[in-house]
Structures are given as C-alpha cells and as structure tokens.
Design an enzyme around this catalytic site. Structure first.
Site, PDB file in Angstrom:
ATOM      1  N   LYS A 260      -2.364   0.689 -25.112  1.00 40.13           N
ATOM      2  CA  LYS A 260      -2.809   0.569 -26.517  1.00 40.13           C
ATOM      3  C   LYS A 260      -1.572   0.684 -27.420  1.00 40.13           C
ATOM      4  CE  LYS A 260      -7.512   2.119 -25.596  1.00 40.13           C
ATOM      5  NZ  LYS A 260      -7.623   2.910 -24.367  1.00 40.13           N
TER       6      LYS A 260
ATOM      7  N   ARG B 144      -2.018  -2.415 -18.640  1.00 42.43           N
ATOM      8  CA  ARG B 144      -3.314  -1.745 -18.605  1.00 42.43           C
ATOM      9  C   ARG B 144      -3.298  -0.650 -17.543  1.00 42.43           C
ATOM     10  NH1 ARG B 144      -7.853  -3.392 -21.102  1.00 42.43           N
ATOM     11  NH2 ARG B 144      -6.463  -4.493 -22.499  1.00 42.43           N
TER      12      ARG B 144
ATOM     13  N   TYR C 121       0.855  -1.197   0.000  1.00 40.26           N
ATOM     14  CA  TYR C 121       0.000   0.000   0.000  1.00 40.26           C
ATOM     15  C   TYR C 121       0.882   1.235   0.000  1.00 40.26           C
ATOM     16  CZ  TYR C 121      -4.956  -0.864   0.133  1.00 40.26           C
ATOM     17  OH  TYR C 121      -6.229  -1.141  -0.242  1.00 40.26           O
TER      18      TYR C 121
ATOM     19  N   GLU D 289      -0.509   4.734  -0.454  1.00 44.27           N
ATOM     20  CA  GLU D 289      -1.356   5.924  -0.656  1.00 44.27           C
ATOM     21  C   GLU D 289      -0.527   7.182  -0.473  1.00 44.27           C
ATOM     22  OE1 GLU D 289      -4.992   5.790   1.601  1.00 44.27           O
ATOM     23  OE2 GLU D 289      -5.548   3.876   0.703  1.00 44.27           O
TER      24      GLU D 289
ATOM     25  N   THR E  83      -4.141   6.154 -21.871  1.00 46.21           N
ATOM     26  CA  THR E  83      -3.917   4.829 -21.299  1.00 46.21           C
ATOM     27  C   THR E  83      -2.489   4.438 -21.666  1.00 46.21           C
ATOM     28  OG1 THR E  83      -4.823   3.823 -23.300  1.00 46.21           O
ATOM     29  CG2 THR E  83      -6.316   4.052 -21.426  1.00 46.21           C
TER      30      THR E  83
ATOM     31  N   ASP F  82      -7.469  13.586 -24.971  1.00 48.95           N
ATOM     32  CA  ASP F  82      -7.410  12.182 -24.563  1.00 48.95           C
ATOM     33  C   ASP F  82      -6.699  11.443 -25.693  1.00 48.95           C
ATOM     34  OD1 ASP F  82      -7.809   9.500 -24.132  1.00 48.95           O
ATOM     35  OD2 ASP F  82      -9.858   9.722 -23.398  1.00 48.95           O
TER      36      ASP F  82
HETATM   37  N1  DSN Z   1     -12.573   0.486 -25.029  1.00 47.51           N
HETATM   38  C1  DSN Z   1     -11.456   1.156 -25.630  1.00 47.51           C
HETATM   39  C2  DSN Z   1     -11.436   0.974 -27.099  1.00 47.51           C
HETATM   40  O1  DSN Z   1     -11.567  -0.146 -27.511  1.00 47.51           O
HETATM   41  O2  DSN Z   1     -11.252   1.923 -27.850  1.00 47.51           O
HETATM   42  C3  DSN Z   1     -11.383   2.564 -25.238  1.00 47.51           C
HETATM   43  O3  DSN Z   1     -11.317   2.655 -23.861  1.00 47.51           O
END
Ligand code: DSN
Length: 403
Positions: free
Chosen positions: A224, A230, A49, A51, A221, A195
């Site tokens: 990707k 993730r 932990y 925090e 994120t 974003d």
């Molecule tokens: N769910 C994702 C996508 O497939 O684009 C975005 O968060």
C-alpha cells in the site's frame, strides 16, 4: 515470450496496463510498485521451495534463499526500528492470522475496530476467520466526530477483559494514537497489536507516529503506502520472535514465496531512501489538498478531513449511494471504491460513502494543484452530472506511471 506462449493472458495484462496508465487511481490501498520490485517478483526464485527459515530449511539448495530472506529481515528491522521481523506472510490477513495464532486460543476475546466504522475483515468481522474463531468485541467511532474514542475503548476493555486489542484500520482518515491504546492495553492487562497496513509508508516516511515502542505486535502489508509487492509482514520485540515464526510456518503457511520476499527486500531498500521520506510527506499534503478542496466545494467528509493518505466522502448528501458514485466516477476514468461510512444505513455492497487515497497518484508525481483539479472533476461528475472524459486522460498522460 508470454505474448507467444499465452497471447490471451498477455492481451489481458496489456489491457490492464493501459487501464492503469489512462485512469486516475484514487484507491487508498493501491500503489504502483517500481520496475525493480516487479523484476524481483518475476524472478527465478519463484521456482524454489524453502520451507523453514534462513539456516534451517527443509529442502536442499536454499543457500541463496537464505541470503535473500536474511537481507529482507535486516532491511525491515532497519526501516521500522524493530527488533524482529517475519517477512513470510503472504498477505496482511495472514500476518494477522499468524499473530493471533501465536498469542491466542480459539474462543479468546479480541477487541478490534468495527468493519463498518473503518476496521478490517481480519480484525474480528463475523464473516472472517477472526470472527469465527475468536470472541470479538468491536469498538467504533464517535457518531458525531467520527473519531476513535479512547474513553469508550477503555470502558469496553475493562468490561470485557480481551486477551488482545487490535488497533489500526482500513478506512480511518485520522492518526492512530498508539500510546493511548497502549495505556488501555496495560490497564486491561492484554496484548496490543497494531495493523499498520494502510499507513506503513507514512510511518517509515516520518509523517505518522510509529507503533514500534507502544505495541507488542505489528502487522502490515507491503504494497500500500509502502509501495512494494503484494504481501504481509509481522514485526515485534525479539522475545516474541519464536512464537511468531512458529505461527507463520508451520502454523498457517507452507513454502514462503521467495520471489516476493526478494521483492519485499527491494521495496524496503527503496523505502530507506531520502526520496521516500519526501514521497510520504507529499502523500499527506496531497490528501490534505484534496480534502480542503472538497470541503470548499461543500462536500461532507467523515471526521471533517484527513491526517493521513485517505479521505471518506459521505455521498448520501449528494443524493447518491457509494455504489452509484463509484460507478459514475469509473465511467469517467476516476477509480475510487465505495465504502461504508460510520453508522451507515446502506449495506456494504451499496454504502453511503466513497474512499479516496493519494498514494498512487503521488507516485505519478502529482501534487496539490492536481489534487485540486481532481476534486473539481469529481464535483463535475457527481453533482453537475458533467463528463470529464477529456480531462482525465490528459492529466493521466501528463503524469506517466514511473518505471
Ligand atoms: N482491502 C484492503 C483495503 O482496500 O483497504 C485492505 O486489506
């Protein structure tokens, strides 16, 4: 060990590894994280932990977590050329949630891209916290060109006076004009959030313009095109740092996932390499090759092509729904997702389109020639109703998922 303690889960995981190995993954938001990043995810740091933030924690024993998080922050800043980074958000949606909490009050107006035109749930969809807590004005794309129309967005911004404009998308095959958005935000006297979840890897790879100078806040994120674990992240100018830190913790999260933060640090290190630039360039070359082959075969692509890692195919022209196309392709081992196309007549659970992306197959080492082959396979399945059951595993086997 897992095999002995929990053979059921071990078997399911093994089955999914086989699925990943034997199929062709064209889901635009997925990728294959490296063994190094996966090792960090599975590390003992999951036990801790922590925090708070480096140097100011609410638990004893955080000295190594401090080192890990400081390294992740430093690498994130170097990678994106940012003054400030918060690497704690558990996901992209939580990164957006923290950014909204930092700068908005419930009831404030935000402008985001309509989910049906390629935006994300957290950009103001009425079924998400973003549409529940904030007054949302959505913008779409031009019905004819399927391109973002900055003139329309400007009109909306002047008329509705949002507190924040969100640019960025989940299913938009073209570049985002961050500078154009910034001009509108300045005229409307509001904040601009980019974003970049889908295109982060392309940005650091130098094949998509960067939002760092034009946008006040940037969320992303890490799993990707960036190819890490993730998770989520917020970037901004240093002057916004305190507000964002407070919004992430204690605003919307408790303990940070230190094993994931370690893995994010490793992902940033990998993305800082020269190889990653080549990788990002190949993603877009592959998407372009896929798009051109589809066009030559007579398929209809939303916006007529792609500038990034993804394309949207209107399968209604083939007499199919997106759901049918997704299922037909999956039966053959080609993994795509059904996706609404702009001004879709079908509900989101059915859709008229499929979204295809090249980040995962590019990680496997595939190039333009393989993309062409795959477009022909998709043509065989969707139009000729032929099976490609032999071709798919053969191609997948020739390009194993790298460790
Ligand atoms: N769910 C994702 C996508 O497939 O684009 C975005 O968060």
């Amino acid at each position: 060990m897992l095999k002995e303690i929990d053979p059921e889960i071990d078997e399911i995981i093994s089955a999914d590894i086989k699925r990943q190995e034997n199929t062709l993954n064209l889901i635009a938001s997925e990728n294959y994280a490296s063994k190094a990043t996966r090792e960090a995810c599975a590390s003992w740091l999951t036990n801790k932990y922590a925090e708070g933030y480096p140097g100011a924690r609410y638990y004893a024993g955080c000295e190594f977590c401090d080192e890990v998080e400081a390294l992740a922050i430093a690498r994130a800043k170097e990678l994106f050329g940012a003054e400030y980074a918060n690497v704690q958000p558990h996901s992209g949606t939580q990164a957006n949630m923290a950014a909204y909490l930092a700068f908005l009050s419930p009831g404030d107006t935000i402008m985001g891209m309509d989910l049906a035109c390629g935006g994300h749930l957290s950009h103001g969809s009425r079924v998400s916290f973003s549409g529940i807590l904030y007054n949302v004005v959505t913008y779409g794309v031009c019905p004819k060109t399927h391109l973002v129309d900055l003139g329309k967005i400007r009109e909306l911004a002047i008329a509705h006076k949002p507190r924040m404009i969100v640019c960025g998308a989940s299913a938009y095959p073209r570049m985002i004009d961050f500078e154009g958005f910034r001009k509108i935000a300045d005229e409307a006297d509001c904040l601009l959030l980019a974003d970049i979840a889908h295109i982060a890897g392309l940005i650091v790879g130098g094949v998509h313009p960067s939002p760092i100078e034009s946008c006040h806040i940037i969320t992303t994120t890490t799993h990707k095109t960036l190819r890490g674990p993730r998770g989520g992240m917020v970037l901004a100018k240093e002057k916004y740092g305190k507000l964002i830190d407070r919004a992430v913790f204690p605003g919307i999260q408790g303990g940070p996932l230190m094993h994931i933060i370690a893995s994010k640090a490793t992902c940033f290190k990998e993305a800082l390499s020269c190889d990653f630039k080549e990788y990002a360039a190949q993603i877009t070359k592959n998407a372009n090759a896929l798009a051109e082959t589809f066009i030559s075969l007579g398929f209809t692509l939303i916006s007529g092509g792609t500038d990034n890692h993804l394309l949207l195919v209107d399968v209604s022209k083939e007499g199919l729904t997106g759901k049918e196309a997704e299922e037909m392709l999956y039966r053959e081992g080609i993994v795509v997702n059904k996706n609404t196309i702009p001004y879709d007549q079908q509900p989101p659970s059915v859709t008229s389109g499929i979204r295809l992306g090249t980040p995962a197959l590019t990680t496997r080492g595939m190039k333009e020639a393989e993309m062409e082959k795959i477009a022909y396979m998709i043509d065989s399945v969707l139009r000729k109703r032929q099976d490609v059951k032999d071709e798919v595993p053969a191609l997948a086997k020739s390009f194993p998922i790298p460790e």
